[in-house]
Write an enzyme that holds these catalytic residues in place. Structure first.
Site, PDB file in Angstrom:
ATOM      1  N   GLU A  70       1.908  -0.528  -5.053  1.00  0.00           N
ATOM      2  CA  GLU A  70       0.952   0.536  -5.322  1.00  0.00           C
ATOM      3  C   GLU A  70       1.726   1.841  -5.183  1.00  0.00           C
ATOM      4  OE1 GLU A  70      -3.082   2.794  -3.775  1.00  0.00           O
ATOM      5  OE2 GLU A  70      -1.502   2.140  -2.416  1.00  0.00           O
ATOM      6  N   ASP A 112       0.834  -1.198   0.000  1.00  0.00           N
ATOM      7  CA  ASP A 112       0.000   0.000   0.000  1.00  0.00           C
ATOM      8  C   ASP A 112       0.874   1.256   0.000  1.00  0.00           C
ATOM      9  OD1 ASP A 112      -2.722   1.147   0.336  1.00  0.00           O
ATOM     10  OD2 ASP A 112      -1.894   1.874   2.244  1.00  0.00           O
TER      11      ASP A 112
END
Length: 540
Positions: free
Chosen positions: A264, A207
């Site tokens: 990401e 993330d």
């Protein structure tokens, strides 16, 4: 799948709270996901990525982690995680977990120990605590804002009401940023990685992978901290992040089974993004520039060319994606007057997309994407052609963006609506009793999985058939050669397969000597209609 499965895998993102609810509480869970694994096997995916399942107070739908080595009761327990990994592997499906390393929950034991300790104590080394500016320290340490809206700093207060230091949170106030200059933090995440790798997970989606390391001195930055903009600022894409990923790569390489990392990283410059994919760092990174492209042929030719070139320079595959849990579903993005223009949520006061046109374009974009060399990610429900829920009542919104922006940005709830499995069941089969944590729009009924799986020409059949042919033809391991054509045409050869996408153009004649093996719409004659993709092979 052959060695280095991640080079051409098709990975299906499960957003657990919205995938399948087994116990009737209205929230999806791991037992529900296990029940649906045969569905994913039949669809033809190679792996699943689960958004966070860890213990969390759910201030940001699980991206505020209180315990990385346990499962939140909403989703089940650690035994359910073990069972899911075993069941997926039994079907030949790899399992990728979401790892959230930029911040924790404020309920994490590290943060609780930090705020109980004095400024300057070792417990505070885990997070970015700073003294305030001004004579009394009442001014923020810098001008950074939160991605969700509002200020990026919150001041601590002692039990007696005395104001104290400030802590950084690039996201919600309940998500304090970790200090990755701390060896304690690095060692802590080494242990977290090993905990799940020992359980057999095949990799991690990282993330906000570009945010861990902040610029020395935390200098002011006169921009909004917009995660999806791709801008480089003092909180984004600092070179120090690569030391972290080299360390993680060494850990993964110590395990059998070719484990993988996917970033990401919202980094606009393809050459900067490729830095995350050097041979001793991550394996893949989402191609968000592709996701962000307008429905425009030149834009697609440009982004495919430059991103593949940048990735090829470091020996990495390109990882294609059209939707996820943070952006407007591509059916609705492509149905806007400026197709593809919005990746932030759409609400009742925004332009309402034409989902019929959007579906046609989405099917064409998907067939184009699945023919490109590299890996691909699918977001749950896109195989059903689900649109964004753009008329969700504001009173039902749960995304912190809605609240922290003072109700000016609707946030991401519209792409996180529970899955429709059965058109005739309460809650469209999402839960045994019809409970759903967010309501499904009426349009989902006709799109339910049971309505599409046996229907020729349905979006589900398009995905199923394309995934099977993609694998049989080796398209993920292939090479791309551009084919000249009209300005509205995106055309390339991948091995023996010619791919043609007509983007907003007049009908285009199909080439002689080829036969159509896949089409995003039913064709009428030997022309490629507007907003249509075909796969062709030579007539032997």
């Amino acid at each position: 799948m052959t060695a280095e499965w991640w080079r051409d895998a098709v990975i299906y993102q499960i957003y657990p709270r919205s995938f399948a609810d087994s116990n009737g509480d209205g929230y999806g869970d791991l037992p529900g996901a296990i029940e649906k694994l045969p569905y994913l096997s039949e669809l033809g995916v190679d792996a699943i990525w689960l958004s966070p399942i860890y213990t969390s107070p759910m201030a940001d739908a699980g991206y505020d982690v209180a315990d990385y080595e346990n499962v939140d009761a909403m989703f089940g327990n650690i035994a359910d995680a073990d069972a899911l990994i075993t069941a997926a592997h039994g079907l030949g499906i790899k399992v990728i977990l979401d790892l959230v390393p930029n911040h924790t929950s404020d309920e994490h034991r590290w943060f609780q120990a930090a705020i109980a300790a004095e400024p300057g104590s070792p417990e505070r080394d885990y997070y970015l605590f700073r003294d305030g500016l001004g004579e009394d320290g009442s001014l923020r340490p810098n001008n950074w804002t939160s991605v969700f809206g509002g200020k990026g700093w919150t001041r601590l207060t002692r039990p007696d009401g005395t104001p104290e230091q400030w802590y950084l949170h690039l996201f919600d106030v309940k998500q304090p940023d970790l200090d990755w200059s701390s060896e304690k933090v690095r060692e802590g995440f080494d242990d977290i990685l090993r905990f799940w790798l020992d359980k057999g997970v095949d990799g991690f989606r990282i993330d906000v992978a570009h945010s861990l390391v902040k610029a020395d001195g935390l200098p002011d930055w006169d921009h909004e901290a917009a995660l999806l903009s791709g801008e480089t600022g003092p909180m984004w894409d600092q070179d120090g992040v690569h030391d972290v990923y080299r360390r993680w790569r060494r850990i993964l390489d110590g395990y059998e089974g070719d484990r993988s990392l996917v970033a990401e990283a919202w980094v606009a410059d393809p050459t900067r993004l490729a830095n995350y994919l050097r041979p001793d760092e991550m394996h893949t990174a989402f191609n968000f520039e592709f996701l962000d492209s307008r429905w425009n042929a030149k834009a697609y030719r440009d982004v495919i060319t430059k991103t593949m070139a940048a990735d090829r320079a470091v020996g990495a595959p390109t990882t294609w994606v059209l939707s996820n849990h943070d952006v407007v579903r591509h059916v609705s993005r492509f149905g806007l007057q400026d197709p593809g223009a919005s990746h932030e949520g759409l609400g009742q006061r925004d332009e309402q997309p034409d989902n019929e046109i959007g579906t046609r374009r989405a099917r064409a974009a998907t067939l184009m994407m699945l023919a490109l060399p590299g890996s691909a990610y699918l977001y749950q429900g896109e195989e059903l052609g689900l649109p964004e829920h753009t008329t969700l009542d504001d009173s039902l919104r749960q995304d912190p963006t809605w609240f922290r922006s003072e109700f000016t940005r609707v946030g991401r709830d519209g792409c996180r609506i529970p899955m429709p499995w059965n058109a005739d069941a309460p809650g469209l089969g999402f839960s045994p009793n019809g409970e759903t944590w967010l309501p499904q729009p009426e349009s989902y009924r006709d799109l339910a999985a049971d309505q599409q799986m046996a229907t020729p020409g349905s979006t589900w059949r398009l995905y199923h058939d394309a995934l099977a042919m993609r694998k049989d033809l080796g398209l993920g391991r292939g090479t791309l050669e551009w084919v000249e054509g009209p300005d509205a045409l995106v055309a390339f050869d991948n091995g023996d397969v010619r791919v043609m996408t007509n983007v907003l153009g007049e009908p285009i004649a199909l080439p002689e000597g080829y036969r159509v093996i896949a089409s995003s719409v039913d064709l009428d004659g030997d022309v490629l209609p507007t907003d249509t993709t075909v796969w062709l092979t030579p007539v032997r």
